[in-house]
Design an enzyme around this catalytic site. Sequence first.
Site, PDB file in Angstrom:
ATOM      1  N   HIS A 152       0.131  -2.721   2.646  1.00 12.86           N
ATOM      2  CA  HIS A 152       1.283  -1.948   3.383  1.00 12.86           C
ATOM      3  C   HIS A 152       0.749  -1.943   4.866  1.00 12.86           C
ATOM      4  O   HIS A 152      -0.109  -2.509   5.310  1.00 12.86           O
ATOM      5  CB  HIS A 152       1.188  -0.482   3.324  1.00 12.86           C
ATOM      6  CG  HIS A 152       1.603  -0.055   1.609  1.00 12.86           C
ATOM      7  ND1 HIS A 152       2.888   0.460   1.584  1.00 12.86           N
ATOM      8  CD2 HIS A 152       1.101  -0.324   0.339  1.00 12.86           C
ATOM      9  CE1 HIS A 152       2.987   0.640   0.255  1.00 12.86           C
ATOM     10  NE2 HIS A 152       2.049   0.166  -0.483  1.00 12.86           N
ATOM     11  N   GLU A 186      -3.753  -0.380   4.144  1.00 10.98           N
ATOM     12  CA  GLU A 186      -2.788  -0.203   5.470  1.00 10.98           C
ATOM     13  C   GLU A 186      -3.219  -1.060   6.715  1.00 10.98           C
ATOM     14  O   GLU A 186      -4.213  -0.675   7.043  1.00 10.98           O
ATOM     15  CB  GLU A 186      -2.769   1.281   5.780  1.00 10.98           C
ATOM     16  CG  GLU A 186      -2.268   2.252   4.704  1.00 10.98           C
ATOM     17  CD  GLU A 186      -0.729   2.254   4.606  1.00 10.98           C
ATOM     18  OE1 GLU A 186       0.102   1.452   5.488  1.00 10.98           O
ATOM     19  OE2 GLU A 186      -0.207   3.050   3.853  1.00 10.98           O
ATOM     20  N   ARG A 214      13.106   1.001   5.482  1.00  7.84           N
ATOM     21  CA  ARG A 214      11.825   1.120   4.419  1.00  7.84           C
ATOM     22  C   ARG A 214      12.261   0.856   3.101  1.00  7.84           C
ATOM     23  O   ARG A 214      11.335   0.377   2.301  1.00  7.84           O
ATOM     24  CB  ARG A 214      11.565   2.517   4.873  1.00  7.84           C
ATOM     25  CG  ARG A 214      10.377   3.133   4.056  1.00  7.84           C
ATOM     26  CD  ARG A 214      10.082   4.518   4.317  1.00  7.84           C
ATOM     27  NE  ARG A 214       9.047   4.922   3.508  1.00  7.84           N
ATOM     28  CZ  ARG A 214       7.799   5.188   3.631  1.00  7.84           C
ATOM     29  NH1 ARG A 214       7.426   4.656   4.898  1.00  7.84           N
ATOM     30  NH2 ARG A 214       7.003   5.696   2.665  1.00  7.84           N
ATOM     31  N   GLU A 226       7.686  -3.628   6.762  1.00  6.78           N
ATOM     32  CA  GLU A 226       6.165  -3.730   6.960  1.00  6.78           C
ATOM     33  C   GLU A 226       5.995  -5.291   6.907  1.00  6.78           C
ATOM     34  O   GLU A 226       5.319  -5.556   5.703  1.00  6.78           O
ATOM     35  CB  GLU A 226       5.248  -2.927   5.863  1.00  6.78           C
ATOM     36  CG  GLU A 226       5.540  -1.318   6.195  1.00  6.78           C
ATOM     37  CD  GLU A 226       4.986  -0.473   5.261  1.00  6.78           C
ATOM     38  OE1 GLU A 226       4.007  -0.948   4.389  1.00  6.78           O
ATOM     39  OE2 GLU A 226       5.226   0.625   5.262  1.00  6.78           O
ATOM     40  N   HIS A 232       7.544  -1.680   1.143  1.00  4.73           N
ATOM     41  CA  HIS A 232       8.395  -1.212   2.025  1.00  4.73           C
ATOM     42  C   HIS A 232       8.929  -2.210   3.070  1.00  4.73           C
ATOM     43  O   HIS A 232       8.087  -3.040   3.412  1.00  4.73           O
ATOM     44  CB  HIS A 232       7.397  -0.371   2.736  1.00  4.73           C
ATOM     45  CG  HIS A 232       7.066   1.077   2.285  1.00  4.73           C
ATOM     46  ND1 HIS A 232       6.146   1.563   2.297  1.00  4.73           N
ATOM     47  CD2 HIS A 232       7.867   1.873   1.547  1.00  4.73           C
ATOM     48  CE1 HIS A 232       5.881   2.855   1.678  1.00  4.73           C
ATOM     49  NE2 HIS A 232       7.105   2.913   1.013  1.00  4.73           N
TER      50      HIS A 232
END
Length: 408
Positions: A267, A341, A197, A142, A139
């Site tokens: 991520h 994440e 994104r 990020e 993405h």
Amino acid sequence: MQPSHTKLDLWKPNYLEDIHPGREVHVRVPSSQLYDTKQNLQQKKISFKVLINDVQKLIDEQFVSERRHKKSLDSFIYTKYHPMNEIYEWIFQIQEAYKELVSLYSLGSTYEGRIIYYFKIGLPSNTRKKIIWMDCGIHAREWISVAFCQWFIREILNQHSRSTRVHKALENIDFYIVPVLNIDGFIYSWTTDRLWRKSRSSHDNGNCYGVDLNRNFDSHWGTIDASKDCRSTIFCGTSPASEPEVQALSQLVNSLKSDIVCFITMHSYGQYILLPYAFTKDLPINHAEMLSVGQTAASKIAETHGAQYRVGSASHILYSASGSSMDWAAEKGIPFSYTFELRDNGTYLFFLPEDQIQPTCEEATAGILSIVDYINENHINGVSSVFSGTLWINLSVSLVIGTYLSVQ
């Protein structure tokens, strides 16, 4: 607040259908609509708090740092975000400086024709080695995930000569690491739209661009938390693996899947270690083992700088989604599959300040190395069985989340 009347940028969850009572929601509100939005929420007695007062200010601050050109690898700054031209330069410098450990390959090309590179990192061996896969930057916005990949590569290369655990891992394991998968989108986030994104493929006769590459894998493609509207931030593409970036990754992983023991995709944000599956409440047969390994990783993360990461299957502790690479890898039979994440929990969202790059990378490295240690000791180093005795235990994980609606 009626979404049809007020256009807000939904950041968490990704889809309107995933907004439920008692669930945390993050939205970006244009300054021109801030007063009305607050009034509307107050009238409806919906609690909220402002996480970021000025999103544009945070964006501007991330572009202030001096750009660096043609410097040596020794002077590369791992605590700053780097644009793609500097990352390409760094990639070639890493290859040159660590020839005994590093091989550089092309994974394929992006929609706009840029080469996607990946490293194979490990000590030479006369026997076939197991593989740990890692990719970053799927993405575009990020940035911390890309910074982490660079940090992690530097760490394992520098530590192999002075750390027994890293040296032993590199004897038994080859790391396949993609520093930036979504290169077109990443560049676009630097040059045009910091919040971009998706990838940059063209759709609807050039009326919209990009696909959410982590909705484009054929793991129940397009069924849950994915959009068929190309204007959506979670547009899943025209078909499974329609995007060249996903095709390239899928082709290589498919060719190596019998040797890959762990698939990790990096991520942000939210501080989670997610396990399959995201598309269903069902759990993989080795869920208990993956959960235990993930919990150990979260403990190592917490020991480093105190950050708390939640661990569990994505559909149980975050949200349901289809087309993710983590689920796809699990369905391919890869024993361990995780989505990390990274920081933070919502203070800075996608704009994690550069002064948090180092602690974020240090703690995530500690967590991932704990996974590497476990796999090396239990599934590679003299162990022939891929799964442990706890494989057949099915666990159900539930978590109650205290919730507020946040607006900027």
